[in-house]
Design an enzyme around this catalytic site. Structure first.
Site, PDB file in Angstrom:
ATOM      1  N   ASP A  99     -63.246 -68.697  13.952  1.00 59.03           N
ATOM      2  CA  ASP A  99     -62.111 -69.610  14.095  1.00 59.03           C
ATOM      3  C   ASP A  99     -61.767 -69.729  15.572  1.00 59.03           C
ATOM      4  O   ASP A  99     -61.595 -68.717  16.266  1.00 59.03           O
ATOM      5  CB  ASP A  99     -60.908 -69.080  13.313  1.00 59.03           C
ATOM      6  CG  ASP A  99     -59.841 -70.146  13.129  1.00 59.03           C
ATOM      7  OD1 ASP A  99     -60.182 -71.341  13.164  1.00 59.03           O
ATOM      8  OD2 ASP A  99     -58.667 -69.790  12.942  1.00 59.03           O
ATOM      9  N   HIS A 106     -51.008 -76.861  20.187  1.00 53.27           N
ATOM     10  CA  HIS A 106     -50.752 -75.701  19.333  1.00 53.27           C
ATOM     11  C   HIS A 106     -50.659 -74.427  20.166  1.00 53.27           C
ATOM     12  O   HIS A 106     -49.732 -73.621  20.000  1.00 53.27           O
ATOM     13  CB  HIS A 106     -51.867 -75.562  18.294  1.00 53.27           C
ATOM     14  CG  HIS A 106     -51.748 -74.355  17.424  1.00 53.27           C
ATOM     15  ND1 HIS A 106     -50.729 -74.182  16.511  1.00 53.27           N
ATOM     16  CD2 HIS A 106     -52.525 -73.231  17.327  1.00 53.27           C
ATOM     17  CE1 HIS A 106     -50.874 -73.027  15.891  1.00 53.27           C
ATOM     18  NE2 HIS A 106     -51.954 -72.426  16.375  1.00 53.27           N
ATOM     19  N   GLU A 167     -52.612 -73.456   8.332  1.00 49.62           N
ATOM     20  CA  GLU A 167     -53.131 -74.071   9.542  1.00 49.62           C
ATOM     21  C   GLU A 167     -54.104 -75.169   9.138  1.00 49.62           C
ATOM     22  O   GLU A 167     -55.102 -74.897   8.452  1.00 49.62           O
ATOM     23  CB  GLU A 167     -53.825 -73.040  10.443  1.00 49.62           C
ATOM     24  CG  GLU A 167     -52.852 -72.040  11.047  1.00 49.62           C
ATOM     25  CD  GLU A 167     -53.478 -71.126  12.079  1.00 49.62           C
ATOM     26  OE1 GLU A 167     -52.720 -70.521  12.852  1.00 49.62           O
ATOM     27  OE2 GLU A 167     -54.723 -71.024  12.106  1.00 49.62           O
ATOM     28  N   GLU A 169     -57.042 -77.434   9.807  1.00 53.68           N
ATOM     29  CA  GLU A 169     -58.170 -77.324  10.725  1.00 53.68           C
ATOM     30  C   GLU A 169     -59.361 -78.151  10.229  1.00 53.68           C
ATOM     31  O   GLU A 169     -59.435 -78.532   9.064  1.00 53.68           O
ATOM     32  CB  GLU A 169     -58.608 -75.858  10.863  1.00 53.68           C
ATOM     33  CG  GLU A 169     -57.485 -74.919  11.269  1.00 53.68           C
ATOM     34  CD  GLU A 169     -57.978 -73.543  11.668  1.00 53.68           C
ATOM     35  OE1 GLU A 169     -59.199 -73.385  11.897  1.00 53.68           O
ATOM     36  OE2 GLU A 169     -57.150 -72.625  11.755  1.00 53.68           O
ATOM     37  N   ASP A 199     -56.523 -72.475   7.112  1.00 55.30           N
ATOM     38  CA  ASP A 199     -56.609 -71.073   7.508  1.00 55.30           C
ATOM     39  C   ASP A 199     -55.248 -70.424   7.259  1.00 55.30           C
ATOM     40  O   ASP A 199     -54.405 -70.364   8.149  1.00 55.30           O
ATOM     41  CB  ASP A 199     -57.014 -70.971   8.983  1.00 55.30           C
ATOM     42  CG  ASP A 199     -57.228 -69.538   9.427  1.00 55.30           C
ATOM     43  OD1 ASP A 199     -57.664 -68.722   8.600  1.00 55.30           O
ATOM     44  OD2 ASP A 199     -56.962 -69.240  10.605  1.00 55.30           O
ATOM     45  N   ARG A 203     -47.785 -64.656   9.287  1.00 56.13           N
ATOM     46  CA  ARG A 203     -47.350 -64.575  10.675  1.00 56.13           C
ATOM     47  C   ARG A 203     -46.699 -63.239  11.021  1.00 56.13           C
ATOM     48  O   ARG A 203     -46.830 -62.771  12.161  1.00 56.13           O
ATOM     49  CB  ARG A 203     -46.367 -65.712  10.970  1.00 56.13           C
ATOM     50  CG  ARG A 203     -46.943 -67.109  10.805  1.00 56.13           C
ATOM     51  CD  ARG A 203     -48.085 -67.366  11.758  1.00 56.13           C
ATOM     52  NE  ARG A 203     -48.561 -68.753  11.648  1.00 56.13           N
ATOM     53  CZ  ARG A 203     -49.635 -69.228  12.261  1.00 56.13           C
ATOM     54  NH1 ARG A 203     -50.364 -68.413  13.008  1.00 56.13           N
ATOM     55  NH2 ARG A 203     -49.992 -70.476  12.117  1.00 56.13           N
ATOM     56  N   GLN A 206     -49.527 -60.751  11.297  1.00 54.53           N
ATOM     57  CA  GLN A 206     -50.281 -61.125  12.493  1.00 54.53           C
ATOM     58  C   GLN A 206     -49.554 -60.689  13.764  1.00 54.53           C
ATOM     59  O   GLN A 206     -50.165 -60.150  14.700  1.00 54.53           O
ATOM     60  CB  GLN A 206     -50.505 -62.641  12.512  1.00 54.53           C
ATOM     61  CG  GLN A 206     -51.269 -63.151  13.719  1.00 54.53           C
ATOM     62  CD  GLN A 206     -51.369 -64.667  13.735  1.00 54.53           C
ATOM     63  OE1 GLN A 206     -50.890 -65.356  12.835  1.00 54.53           O
ATOM     64  NE2 GLN A 206     -51.980 -65.197  14.770  1.00 54.53           N
ATOM     65  N   TYR A 210     -51.762 -58.101  16.204  1.00 55.29           N
ATOM     66  CA  TYR A 210     -52.769 -58.844  16.971  1.00 55.29           C
ATOM     67  C   TYR A 210     -52.999 -58.320  18.385  1.00 55.29           C
ATOM     68  O   TYR A 210     -54.037 -58.615  18.994  1.00 55.29           O
ATOM     69  CB  TYR A 210     -52.444 -60.339  16.994  1.00 55.29           C
ATOM     70  CG  TYR A 210     -51.484 -60.792  18.074  1.00 55.29           C
ATOM     71  CD1 TYR A 210     -51.956 -61.378  19.246  1.00 55.29           C
ATOM     72  CD2 TYR A 210     -50.115 -60.650  17.919  1.00 55.29           C
ATOM     73  CE1 TYR A 210     -51.091 -61.815  20.222  1.00 55.29           C
ATOM     74  CE2 TYR A 210     -49.241 -61.073  18.895  1.00 55.29           C
ATOM     75  CZ  TYR A 210     -49.728 -61.662  20.042  1.00 55.29           C
ATOM     76  OH  TYR A 210     -48.865 -62.087  21.018  1.00 55.29           O
ATOM     77  N   LYS A 219     -54.972 -62.823   8.777  1.00 51.66           N
ATOM     78  CA  LYS A 219     -55.786 -64.024   8.587  1.00 51.66           C
ATOM     79  C   LYS A 219     -56.872 -63.863   7.524  1.00 51.66           C
ATOM     80  O   LYS A 219     -57.312 -64.843   6.933  1.00 51.66           O
ATOM     81  CB  LYS A 219     -56.482 -64.374   9.907  1.00 51.66           C
ATOM     82  CG  LYS A 219     -55.553 -64.766  11.043  1.00 51.66           C
ATOM     83  CD  LYS A 219     -55.171 -66.211  10.946  1.00 51.66           C
ATOM     84  CE  LYS A 219     -54.543 -66.677  12.240  1.00 51.66           C
ATOM     85  NZ  LYS A 219     -54.275 -68.130  12.233  1.00 51.66           N
ATOM     86  N   THR A 223     -59.149 -68.136   3.301  1.00 54.67           N
ATOM     87  CA  THR A 223     -59.361 -69.380   4.037  1.00 54.67           C
ATOM     88  C   THR A 223     -59.896 -70.387   3.033  1.00 54.67           C
ATOM     89  O   THR A 223     -60.918 -70.136   2.396  1.00 54.67           O
ATOM     90  CB  THR A 223     -60.361 -69.198   5.191  1.00 54.67           C
ATOM     91  OG1 THR A 223     -59.874 -68.206   6.092  1.00 54.67           O
ATOM     92  CG2 THR A 223     -60.572 -70.499   5.941  1.00 54.67           C
ATOM     93  N   GLU A 322     -44.869 -74.025  13.732  1.00 55.73           N
ATOM     94  CA  GLU A 322     -44.527 -75.052  14.720  1.00 55.73           C
ATOM     95  C   GLU A 322     -43.532 -76.054  14.160  1.00 55.73           C
ATOM     96  O   GLU A 322     -42.582 -76.448  14.844  1.00 55.73           O
ATOM     97  CB  GLU A 322     -45.787 -75.790  15.153  1.00 55.73           C
ATOM     98  CG  GLU A 322     -46.794 -74.963  15.924  1.00 55.73           C
ATOM     99  CD  GLU A 322     -48.062 -75.751  16.151  1.00 55.73           C
ATOM    100  OE1 GLU A 322     -48.174 -76.410  17.189  1.00 55.73           O
ATOM    101  OE2 GLU A 322     -48.950 -75.712  15.268  1.00 55.73           O
TER     102      GLU A 322
END
Length: 367
Positions: A99, A106, A167, A169, A199, A203, A206, A210, A219, A223, A322
């Site tokens: 990914d 973004h 997400e 994508e 995806d 959050r 993550q 991360y 993640k 998917t 977002e």
């Protein structure tokens, strides 16, 4: 016509108790390629054996299918099966999954949220397509329910994610492999086509995990991909976005691989965003070059995705974090409900079009 002769995406289907096999969508039907082309490569229940034949076979087969559908309708009519009579499956066996993080908007939005006192972009972002390796074993076909993941949300805190996100994508499917140490050649000689990707992202998990090695359990739980893989030949190409500084030699573009694709994200039936893919900073040929420049090989069925597609306007953001600015600006749905992140029972559908070409949709419901 969204599903006409200029489109013809590939998928894997089954009917009744019959084994899965490969077909192409034409209108509201799927053409059984095993029966209509008399080629057992399409009877395997996966696109991988056909993709491994290489780009010359892809082009010749596409031209043959178009000719049969245009000129030999009496021959193909008996092999056109209504979509409401079939079940759609994962169209290819996923070998590896990478990914990327290719949207300037973004990356900037997340940087402003998470590092308000710093520059939004990390120093490397404009110099290379940032990416990470995902988990191929949890890539699932559209319609598969998504179970809310559990994990650590902070020091000593374990439980279900309270900030489950999506997400929007675009995914690129590798057909022709390379050997270990062999850099990829022409983009269109390796990439068979594109598929829509969601995806799913936890959050809160993550955010805690991360640093310093990047995304992991936040993640890897799911998917989702569309059941359709659209050939590159069907897609309109545009010049890529201007880049500053100029990329290193191996990342310099030699052809137009920007793609003019419009996404649409719906949450429980309400349209919440329409992200444009044409504004992506890094193009897929650059992603592929970076993916293989160190000698990493490609395998048939490898999937690499663009990262979240987001535009410059508020209604063009490809993730809930977002759209709600990290949960501070709830989305108002027509039902009267509001959302910051996903709740159990929520259904998200991501669809996309490239002019008159439909890329289908990828959908999933949280449970």
């Amino acid at each position: 016509m969204s599903w006409g002769l200029d489109n013809l995406p590939y998928g894997v289907f089954s009917r009744g108790g019959e084994p899965p096999r490969v077909g192409v969508r034409y209108g509201e039907h799927i053409l059984d390629l095993t029966a209509s082309l008399h080629d057992e490569v399409f009877a395997t229940g996966s696109l991988n054996p056909f993709m491994a034949r290489g780009s010359t076979a892809w082009r010749e087969t596409r031209a043959l299918i178009q000719t049969k559908l245009r000129d030999d309708r009496s021959v193909t009519q008996e092999h056109l099966i209504p979509l409401d009579q079939v079940r759609l499956h994962l169209p290819f066996e996923v070998a590896d999954y990478v990914d990327f993080y290719c949207s300037l908007e973004h990356a900037s939005n997340l940087g402003r949220m998470f590092r308000p006192d710093e520059e939004p972009l990390k120093p490397n972002w404009r110099h290379l397509p940032v990416g990470y390796h995902g988990r191929a074993g949890t890539v699932v076909v559209s319609g598969t329910p998504v179970t809310r993941p559990h994990g650590q949300r902070g020091a000593g805190v374990f439980g279900p994610s309270a900030k489950l996100d999506i997400e929007a994508e675009l995914g690129f499917v590798i057909g022709t492999p390379t050997a270990l140490g062999e850099r990829a050649g022409s983009f269109e000689d390796h990439v068979f086509g594109v598929t829509l990707v969601n995806d799913w992202s936890a959050r809160d998990i993550q955010a805690w995990e991360y640093v310093p090695l990047g995304p992991f359990l936040g993640k890897s739980f799911a998917t989702s991909v569309s059941p359709w893989v659209t050939p590159l030949a069907a897609l309109p190409r545009v010049p890529g976005r201007e880049q500053d500084p100029e990329p290193l030699d191996y990342l310099r573009r030699s052809a137009d691989w920007g793609l003019d694709i419009e996404f649409e994200v719906t949450l429980n039936g309400d349209v919440v965003s329409r992200p444009p893919y044409s504004g992506m900073y890094w193009t897929p040929d650059q992603m592929l070059a970076h993916l293989t420049v160190n000698g990493a090989s490609l395998r048939t069925g490898d999937l690499f995705a663009s990262g979240t597609v987001s535009g410059a306007q508020p209604g063009q953001r490809g993730s809930l974090i977002e759209l709600t600015w990290n949960g501070t600006e709830p989305i108002k749905l027509s039902s009267g409900e509001t959302r910051t992140f996903l709740e159990n029972g929520d259904t998200v559908t991501i669809s996309a079009r490239a002019g008159d070409i439909s890329l289908g949709e990828v959908t999933g419901t949280v449970q």
